[in-house]
Write an enzyme that holds these catalytic residues in place. Structure first.
Site, PDB file in Angstrom:
ATOM      1  CG  HIS A  17      -4.581   4.478   0.311  1.00 43.72           C
ATOM      2  ND1 HIS A  17      -3.564   3.589   0.130  1.00 43.72           N
ATOM      3  CD2 HIS A  17      -4.933   4.908  -0.924  1.00 43.72           C
ATOM      4  CE1 HIS A  17      -3.305   3.486  -1.161  1.00 43.72           C
ATOM      5  NE2 HIS A  17      -4.132   4.274  -1.821  1.00 43.72           N
ATOM      6  CG  ASP A  46      -1.800   1.192   1.335  1.00 47.81           C
ATOM      7  OD1 ASP A  46      -1.603   2.140   0.547  1.00 47.81           O
ATOM      8  OD2 ASP A  46      -2.705   1.200   2.181  1.00 47.81           O
ATOM      9  CG  HIS A  47       1.235   4.187  -3.187  1.00 50.23           C
ATOM     10  ND1 HIS A  47       0.075   3.716  -3.749  1.00 50.23           N
ATOM     11  CD2 HIS A  47       1.116   5.523  -3.141  1.00 50.23           C
ATOM     12  CE1 HIS A  47      -0.707   4.741  -4.018  1.00 50.23           C
ATOM     13  NE2 HIS A  47      -0.115   5.849  -3.676  1.00 50.23           N
TER      14      HIS A  47
END
Lengths: 516, 336
Positions: free
Chosen positions: A271, A208-209
């Protein structure tokens, strides 16, 4: 004759001992990018890996393998990589000189059909060859940058080709899986079942960047490297917590994907819930990956999913119509390319969660994310309770509660709102901001999130990757809302104008949102 | 005190009030002392690079200017007018002929409270300089540069003597910090378990460099890590009595290592600057421990980056002390 080392079976390099920890990742490896001709690879992944090479963090013994449908030979793929780096790297970091020559020499490519097992056999042969030619030590990192439906196919073929583990325990195998991890709870579980058949959890890196962004990592430092915040980080002092991930952009070219996903799946489920976990978790016993991930999982398990009856009062959805952003008229969601003209997909989602534990009981955690909002802004706001006693008497100015704002983007930093007396004979009190920005506080540019995360995957550090139990729990939390939203059409859509604060239903859900 | 510190403090206050220097964050007070105009120019440039990255109050003690000279400005913009987001304060004071006590009082009056004071001493003679002796107890970290102070060997000896007399003082020598990519490269040769044994079979070391200090440090580092002691002017003996011959050659630009070669009875390990690229070290291994050729990038070897590392390290570095001691033993043996 070789003189014996001072201790039997010495395995520690005495020259390494005592050196400051190297930025370079010491373990050699081959990285295989599935989907290497795609957008993610050329825009994000390849520049991240090359930047690591320039910064000296990539292992010296390294190889990169592209695996995709597009027909290239090795040289053609190297040329493609160079063109992409010329396009997507800053001018002073474009490929040249011996660093590029060495990097390019380590690039290989397999033009493949993901469904053809023989291509995975070729991959196995190539990796064995890399181990010999580049000293990559049998360490293999598989990066799935393909469309999600291909994930289980690749995983299965890796097993069939014997690429899941080494028979002789030589080297490690890890797999990085891009989001979205499933499209709902059932599909996520189905994907996990396929992965479970092949890889243990310790080998799976769900990326999950967002978690690779510096301010997100700083949440942990703010909470656990300071003494002043943790004592007030609870229901006794905190009135509410607001987490916002707002975009001023629309769906751009992603209309087709987005119309099947929506804001709840695209942002909240991953996120935003990850941010909630970092803000609300208990102090981990150490910075070790599983200590942190245990606490994240525990706090998510303390949130009860809404019943279907509760969905309406704990969530709000919206869809943007035409409006104005930065002085320019923009079209509505239903007028975007590849979006159904009567689409029921939400481009705005807000959710109110309660954490049923000792620390947070009664404190609402309000999450929102949307497109085409007034401005691009990601932040976490911890709103503190009002003062218990109006010291100056009722006739003086309003005294605002304190706010702590963790700014994630576009600004990165921390701001604190507190009250101060206006100089002069009268007792006027005004809110002032103490504003720390990474840009002005440290003249250091944060490494891009992908650079950090790829490095962590090679190092074997899973801290910033999401464990299956947290992914599953996040799906469980949003599933009732998804079910209600997909099974009932919202006839008020579009219910907010592009460039606005979002739909009125969000304000009804929680009236105290910080203004965008 | 003949320096007008009240004026300096007044100007600082005035600039803060007028928002010229709104320093939101301060990480340190950075004090630099120099007595050579050329060194001063070089230092200004490096310290500016550092100050825009780490917002600080910079105090430049300029030994080429009289005490009546002072300037209070900003570390936000450089002399070319290029400005950055970080904000800092920049004070220049003439200290030519200043008494040691005056210099100490400058630090007492102008150092920011509660952040560390870092001293960059760009003058020689630390062992016998009363000014240095007066101010070093008031700073947390001393940054020294033995390969930029005339005789490298003399500077190294002074540093050894100073640390012998003051073992608790934190000193970083840029000449040593400059070795980092070479230490990393040499260590890299022996990371594989199958190659570690070669370390104990080394018979020869060759170092080519543009300054002596870096070469002695690299040699000292190898000797201290591998328990070699000098047993002749050009050789070490290891704990098993095996002799290791070494050769130092002067080659290439000042303060830069050019080549390191290690020879065991069966293998040769060579780390050498790429001929066409000064930002990469080519690593070659031949013989029994043969390995595919590699390239190791050199990152952040500029002085500003080294000073930054010295400051961030901040603690006593045991390996540095061992290395310095070994280097001084080599120097003593060669001198004898």
């Amino acid at each position: 004759m070789i003189v014996a080392p001072p201790t039997d079976g010495a395995t520690v390099n005495p020259l390494r001992a005592g050196l400051p920890p190297s930025d370079r990742i010491e373990e050699p490896c081959s990285i295989v990018f599935f989907g290497a001709s795609g957008d993610l690879f050329k825009r994000m992944l390849l520049p991240a890996v090359y930047s690591m090479r320039l910064n000296g963090t990539l292992p010296t013994d390294f190889a990169l393998v592209g695996f995709a449908r597009t027909k290239y030979d090795d040289e053609g793929f190297r040329t493609y990589c160079r063109e992409q780096l010329d396009t997507f790297m800053p001018p002073d970091k474009r490929p040249e000189g011996s660093v590029w020559d060495d990097f390019a020499a380590r690039i290989r490519y397999i033009a493949a059909d993901f469904k053809d097992s023989s291509d995975f056999v070729k991959l196995k042969e190539l990796l064995a060859h890399n181990d010999e030619e580049f000293g990559t030590g049998g360490n293999h990192l598989f990066y799935l940058a393909t469309p999600p439906p291909v994930f289980p196919v690749v995983v299965q073929h890796l097993k069939n080709a014997g690429l899941d583990t080494h028979d002789d325990n030589r080297g490690w195998t890890r797999i990085v899986i891009e989001k979205p991890f499933g499209t709902d709870l059932d599909s996520a579980r189905a994907l996990q079942r396929e992965i479970d058949k092949v890889f243990s959890e310790s080998a799976v890196y769900r990326i999950d960047h967002y978690l690779g962004k510096e301010p997100v990592q700083d949440i942990i430092a703010l909470r656990f490297a300071n003494t002043i915040f943790e004592p007030i980080w609870n229901r006794n002092y905190v009135a509410n917590v607001q987490i916002t991930a707002a975009e001023s952009l629309g769906v751009e070219e992603r209309g087709g994907y987005y119309d099947r996903a929506g804001a709840l799946r695209d942002m909240i489920q991953n996120h935003v819930i990850n941010l909630l976990a970092l803000v609300a978790m208990e102090p981990p016993v150490s910075s070790h990956a599983d200590d942190i991930r245990n606490e994240k999982s525990k706090v998510l398990s303390a949130i009860a999913p809404a019943s279907y009856d509760e969905v309406a009062e704990t969530s709000a959805r919206g869809q943007y119509g035409p409006g104005t952003i930065d002085g320019q008229p923009v079209k509505g969601y239903r007028q975007e390319d590849a979006v159904a003209p009567d689409s029921n997909t939400e481009t705005f989602a807000a959710v109110k969660f309660c954490i049923d534990n000792w620390r947070w009981s009664g404190v609402p955690f309000c999450l929102r994310s949307g497109k085409r909002l007034a401005r691009k802004l990601s932040e976490i706001v911890v709103a503190f309770k009002p003062i218990p006693h109006h010291f100056y008497g009722a006739s003086t100015d309003d005294i605002e509660p304190n706010l702590l704002v963790i700014k994630i983007q576009p600004d990165e930093g921390i701001a604190m709102r507190f009250e101060a007396k206006v100089p002069g004979p009268k007792d006027h009190v005004r809110s002032v901001y103490m504003d720390f920005n990474y840009g002005s506080g440290f003249g250091v540019v944060s490494p891009p999130a992908y650079e950090r995360l790829i490095g962590d995957a090679i190092r074997g550090d899973q801290t910033l990757f999401t464990r299956w139990d947290a992914v599953e729990r996040a799906w469980q939390l949003v599933t009732p809302i998804l079910d209600v939203w997909t099974s009932s059409k919202d006839f008020s859509f579009p219910n907010y104008a592009a460039g606005s604060q979002g739909p009125p239903s969000a304000t009804k859900l929680f009236p105290d949102w910080r203004q965008l | 005190v003949s320096i007008d510190l009240q004026s300096v403090l007044g100007e600082l206050t005035q600039r803060r009030k007028s928002q010229l220097d709104r320093m939101d964050v301060a990480l340190m007070t950075l004090v630099a002392f120099f007595e050579d105009a050329a060194v001063g120019e070089w230092l200004r440039d490096r310290i500016h690079s550092l100050a825009v990255k780490h917002p600080s109050r910079v105090i430049l003690m300029d030994g080429t200017q009289s005490e009546s000279t002072h300037h209070v400005g900003s570390a936000t913009c450089d002399q070319h007018g290029e400005c950055l987001k970080t904000r800092g304060e920049w004070i220049e004071l003439g200290v030519a002929g200043s008494e040691p006590g005056t210099l100490r009082s400058v630090i007492s009056a102008l150092a920011l409270p509660q952040v560390p004071v870092v001293l960059i001493w760009a003058s020689g003679k630390i062992g016998h300089d009363e000014r240095f002796a007066e101010i070093f107890p008031h700073v947390r970290t001393i940054v020294y540069n033995s390969s930029a102070l005339g005789s490298d060997e003399g500077a190294l000896r002074q540093l050894v003597e100073f640390l012998h007399a003051h073992p608790d003082v934190v000193v970083s020598d840029l000449a040593y910090l400059r070795l980092a990519p070479w230490q990393e490269s040499v260590a890299l040769f022996f990371d594989a378990k199958s190659v570690i044994r070669e370390l104990f079979d080394l018979r020869g070391v060759e170092i080519a460099s543009g300054s002596a200090a870096e070469a002695y440090y690299l040699l000292g580092w190898l000797a201290s890590r591998l328990e070699w002691v000098p047993c002749a002017p050009d050789r070490f003996c290891n704990r098993f009595g095996t002799e290791i011959e070494f050769a130092l050659t002067h080659e290439g630009p000042a303060r830069r290592i050019r080549r390191v070669a290690l020879h065991s009875s069966q293998s040769h390990f060579v780390a050498e600057l790429q001929p066409d690229d000064p930002c990469a070290i080519a690593l070659r291994v031949s013989g029994a421990a043969q390995h595919p050729d590699r390239s190791h990038p050199i990152v952040d070897l500029g002085t500003a980056a080294l000073i930054e590392r010295a400051i961030l390290t901040g603690n006593k570095d045991r390996i540095f002390h061992d290395t310095l001691l070994a280097a001084s033993e080599i120097l003593a043996r060669r001198q004898a």
